[in-house]
Design an enzyme around this catalytic site. Structure first.
Site, short mmCIF file in Angstrom:
data_model
loop_
_atom_site.label_atom_id
_atom_site.label_comp_id
_atom_site.label_asym_id
_atom_site.label_seq_id
_atom_site.Cartn_x
_atom_site.Cartn_y
_atom_site.Cartn_z
N ARG A 134 1.23 -1.16 0.45
CA ARG A 134 -0.26 0.25 0.41
C ARG A 134 0.79 1.22 0.32
NH1 ARG A 134 -4.44 -0.84 5.23
NH2 ARG A 134 -4.49 0.68 4.75
N LYS A 170 -3.34 -7.79 10.66
CA LYS A 170 -4.67 -7.50 10.80
C LYS A 170 -5.65 -7.60 9.67
CE LYS A 170 -3.66 -3.24 12.94
NZ LYS A 170 -4.50 -2.27 11.71
N ASP A 171 -5.02 -7.32 8.23
CA ASP A 171 -6.15 -6.44 7.37
C ASP A 171 -6.03 -7.38 6.06
OD1 ASP A 171 -6.05 -4.29 8.05
OD2 ASP A 171 -4.42 -3.06 6.67
N SER A 214 -12.84 1.10 14.45
CA SER A 214 -13.00 -0.33 14.78
C SER A 214 -14.03 -0.31 15.90
CB SER A 214 -11.63 -0.67 15.17
OG SER A 214 -11.48 -1.40 15.83
N ARG A 258 -14.06 -3.46 17.11
CA ARG A 258 -13.41 -4.25 17.84
C ARG A 258 -13.30 -3.29 19.04
NH1 ARG A 258 -8.59 -4.49 19.87
NH2 ARG A 258 -8.01 -3.15 17.40
N ARG A 259 -12.71 -2.25 18.96
CA ARG A 259 -12.12 -0.58 20.08
C ARG A 259 -13.19 -0.13 20.38
NH1 ARG A 259 -7.13 0.18 15.72
NH2 ARG A 259 -4.86 -1.02 16.41
N ARG A 273 -11.41 7.29 9.43
CA ARG A 273 -10.89 5.56 9.30
C ARG A 273 -9.60 7.23 8.95
NH1 ARG A 273 -13.02 3.90 4.49
NH2 ARG A 273 -10.74 2.48 4.59
N GLY A 274 -9.01 6.38 7.90
CA GLY A 274 -7.26 6.87 7.56
C GLY A 274 -5.71 6.10 8.29
N ASN A 275 -4.83 6.50 7.66
CA ASN A 275 -4.05 6.13 7.81
C ASN A 275 -3.30 6.78 8.90
OD1 ASN A 275 -2.63 8.41 7.26
ND2 ASN A 275 -2.36 7.80 5.58
N GLN A 290 -1.35 8.14 10.20
CA GLN A 290 -0.99 10.03 10.53
C GLN A 290 -2.32 11.35 10.08
OE1 GLN A 290 0.40 7.86 8.10
NE2 GLN A 290 2.92 9.06 9.15
N THR A 291 -2.91 10.58 9.79
CA THR A 291 -4.56 10.81 9.08
C THR A 291 -5.14 11.09 10.01
OG1 THR A 291 -4.42 10.81 6.16
CG2 THR A 291 -6.75 10.92 7.17
N ARG A 292 -5.23 10.15 11.14
CA ARG A 292 -6.17 9.95 12.38
C ARG A 292 -5.39 10.69 13.38
NH1 ARG A 292 -8.15 3.62 13.05
NH2 ARG A 292 -7.54 3.27 10.73
N CYS A 314 -14.08 -7.28 9.96
CA CYS A 314 -14.90 -5.69 10.28
C CYS A 314 -15.81 -5.39 10.44
CB CYS A 314 -13.72 -4.66 9.03
SG CYS A 314 -14.64 -4.64 8.01
#
Length: 288
Positions: free
Chosen positions: A6, A77-78, A123, A125-126, A143-145, A147-149, A235
């Site tokens: 990715r 996990k993905d 998530s 789960r979280r 959502r996002g990577n 840095q985005t979060r 998910c």
């Protein structure tokens, strides 16, 4: 050797971890093929709505099928519990920290947050486990990577966010962590902290990469994935499991909703029977 991954900074760091191992062990020069997956493109929609975590994997697999890359590196996990039969996960290097971590905007520990504090997570789960720990917390979907979060936490004036410790450590952002959750407080995602190297099945040109497989990591992740496969989890639901080898045994804890209630249970079994252990824990949890 071309490694498909990715485009996110974390994914590239993880691919570099693998490429450095390959270059050192086999003296093979590696390069990256960066893929923008469907899951990365559609950040405004919950994963379960657009098809689940497999969306982070499929486009990368297509690159291998098209012979644009020899291998793919994934966060385990993905990776869905069923992968295309044309592929195999040939190796899982040693696992990083499996825990979840809390990043506070103002440096306040999770347990010390005021009632009504806003926590960002995409998530289930979280979210489910946060409510088990603090039912007075307000959850905000993001959502996002990584840095985005972190940026969304600042932009949306959230009190904090929860991310995987492994990703933060690999990115050199460990100093941002306010506190860690134990694996008992917040059961990790299936395979959290582990990387998977995927190849076309029976590709003799890269079969020697099996030497990069860490046996303990493989056994534990296989146990967790067996648990997920038995419950057909993803998910779209609050599912998590973490296995750890202790001597000749595996100790594993899992969570899953049964009759609208999140059930958490643990089990111990022989380390050479990880698939059976995952199934047995799933059956134990379904008993309620």
């Amino acid at each position: 050797m071309i490694i498909a991954t990715r485009r996110s900074k974390l994914a590239r760091v993880q691919a570099k971890i693998v490429s450095e191992i390959i270059e050192k062990k086999y003296s093979i020069k590696c390069s990256e093929l960066l893929i923008e997956t469907e899951g990365d493109k559609r950040l405004d929609i919950p994963l379960e709505t657009i098809g689940g975590k497999g969306l982070f994997v499929k486009d990368i697999e297509y690159a291998i099928l098209d012979k644009k890359a020899e291998i793919a590196v994934h966060s385990m996990k993905d990776v869905p519990y069923e992968i295309d039969e044309r592929f195999e996960l040939i190796a899982m290097p040693p696992r990083e920290d499996p825990r979840d971590a809390f990043i506070s905007r103002c440096g306040i520990k999770f347990s010390e947050l005021s009632s009504g504090a806003k926590i960002g997570t995409g998530s289930k789960r979280r979210s489910g486990q946060i409510k088990m720990l603090r039912d007075d917390i307000e959850l905000v979907p993001i959502r996002g990577n990584v840095q985005t979060r972190i940026q969304k936490m600042k932009d949306q004036n959230l009190d904090g966010i929860i991310l995987a410790a492994a990703g933060l450590k690999r990115l050199g952002l460990e100093s941002l962590i306010t506190n860690y959750f134990t694996v008992e407080e917040m059961v990790p995602a299936i395979g959290q902290g582990a990387l998977g190297i995927e190849i076309l099945k029976k590709n003799v040109d890269v079969q020697n990469l099996v030497e990069l497989d860490d046996r303990q990591t493989r056994i534990c992740v296989e146990a967790e994935r067996s648990f997920m496969r038995t419950l057909q989890g993803g998910c779209h639901t609050c599912i998590g499991a973490y296995a750890k080898i202790q001597g000749s045994l595996i100790f594993m804890t899992g969570i899953f909703p049964v009759n609208d209630k999140i059930v958490k249970k643990s089990i111990t079994g022989n380390f050479d029977e990880p698939i059976k252990l995952g199934r047995d824990l799933a059956a134990k949890i379904l008993e309620g």
